[in-house]
Design a protein around this motif. Structure first.
Motif, short mmCIF file in Angstrom:
data_model
loop_
_atom_site.label_atom_id
_atom_site.label_comp_id
_atom_site.label_asym_id
_atom_site.label_seq_id
_atom_site.Cartn_x
_atom_site.Cartn_y
_atom_site.Cartn_z
N UNK A 10 -4.64 -6.87 5.50
CA UNK A 10 -4.12 -6.03 4.44
C UNK A 10 -3.91 -4.60 4.94
N UNK A 11 -2.92 -3.95 4.37
CA UNK A 11 -2.71 -2.52 4.57
C UNK A 11 -3.21 -1.86 3.29
N UNK A 12 -4.17 -0.96 3.43
CA UNK A 12 -4.80 -0.33 2.26
C UNK A 12 -4.55 1.17 2.27
N UNK A 17 -3.53 1.12 -3.60
CA UNK A 17 -4.28 -0.11 -3.37
C UNK A 17 -3.92 -0.72 -2.03
N UNK A 18 -3.68 -2.05 -2.03
CA UNK A 18 -3.40 -2.72 -0.76
C UNK A 18 -2.39 -3.83 -0.94
N UNK A 19 -1.85 -4.29 0.17
CA UNK A 19 -0.90 -5.40 0.19
C UNK A 19 -1.13 -6.20 1.46
N UNK A 20 -0.79 -7.48 1.42
CA UNK A 20 -0.93 -8.30 2.62
C UNK A 20 -0.08 -7.72 3.74
N UNK A 21 -0.52 -7.94 4.95
CA UNK A 21 0.16 -7.33 6.10
C UNK A 21 -0.03 -8.18 7.34
N UNK A 36 2.72 -2.31 11.74
CA UNK A 36 2.30 -3.16 10.64
C UNK A 36 3.51 -3.44 9.76
N UNK A 37 3.61 -4.68 9.30
CA UNK A 37 4.65 -5.08 8.36
C UNK A 37 3.98 -5.42 7.04
N UNK A 38 4.48 -4.81 5.96
CA UNK A 38 3.88 -5.01 4.65
C UNK A 38 4.91 -4.64 3.59
N UNK A 39 4.46 -4.55 2.34
CA UNK A 39 5.33 -4.17 1.24
C UNK A 39 5.80 -2.72 1.42
N UNK A 40 7.04 -2.47 1.11
CA UNK A 40 7.64 -1.15 1.29
C UNK A 40 6.89 -0.06 0.53
N UNK A 72 10.31 -1.98 6.24
CA UNK A 72 8.97 -2.47 5.92
C UNK A 72 8.05 -2.50 7.15
N UNK A 73 8.39 -1.69 8.17
CA UNK A 73 7.57 -1.58 9.38
C UNK A 73 7.04 -0.16 9.49
#
Length: 90
Positions: A10-12, A17-21, A36-40, A72-73
């Motif tokens: 996760x990226x927190x 909060x956080x999102x999967x990554x 890291x790739x995660x939600x924009x 998203x990177x």
């Protein structure tokens, strides 16, 4: 030779909060860096705040300083020392 670790977690951020990554960390001569790739929205918040955490699937936390954002990177520098970081993946 540069050592590379790929992981999921996760990226927190403190604000959203956080999102999967998915992330990759490279141990280089002058420290560890990665992407890291995660939600924009989470990536944009991390870049704006100038600091975030990566959380491994095992629950270990890695402090990062975002350096560059492209879609998203998020590129980053690891703030933890190499010994502390290596323990996250042992």
């Amino acid at each position: 030779m540069v050592r590379t670790i790929q992981a999921k977690g996760w990226l927190r951020t403190s604000g959203f909060g956080s999102a999967t990554a998915r992330f990759e960390i490279r141990f280089e001569r002058d420290g560890a860096v990665g992407e890291v790739r995660s939600e924009l929205t989470i990536i944009a918040e991390a870049k704006s705040a100038g600091r975030a955490l990566l959380v491994t699937e095992a629950g270990r936390w890695i402090s990062i300083r975002p350096t560059e954002m492209a879609g998203n990177v998020l590129r980053f520098k690891v703030l933890d020392d190499e010994t502390t970081l290596a323990r996250c993946f042992s």
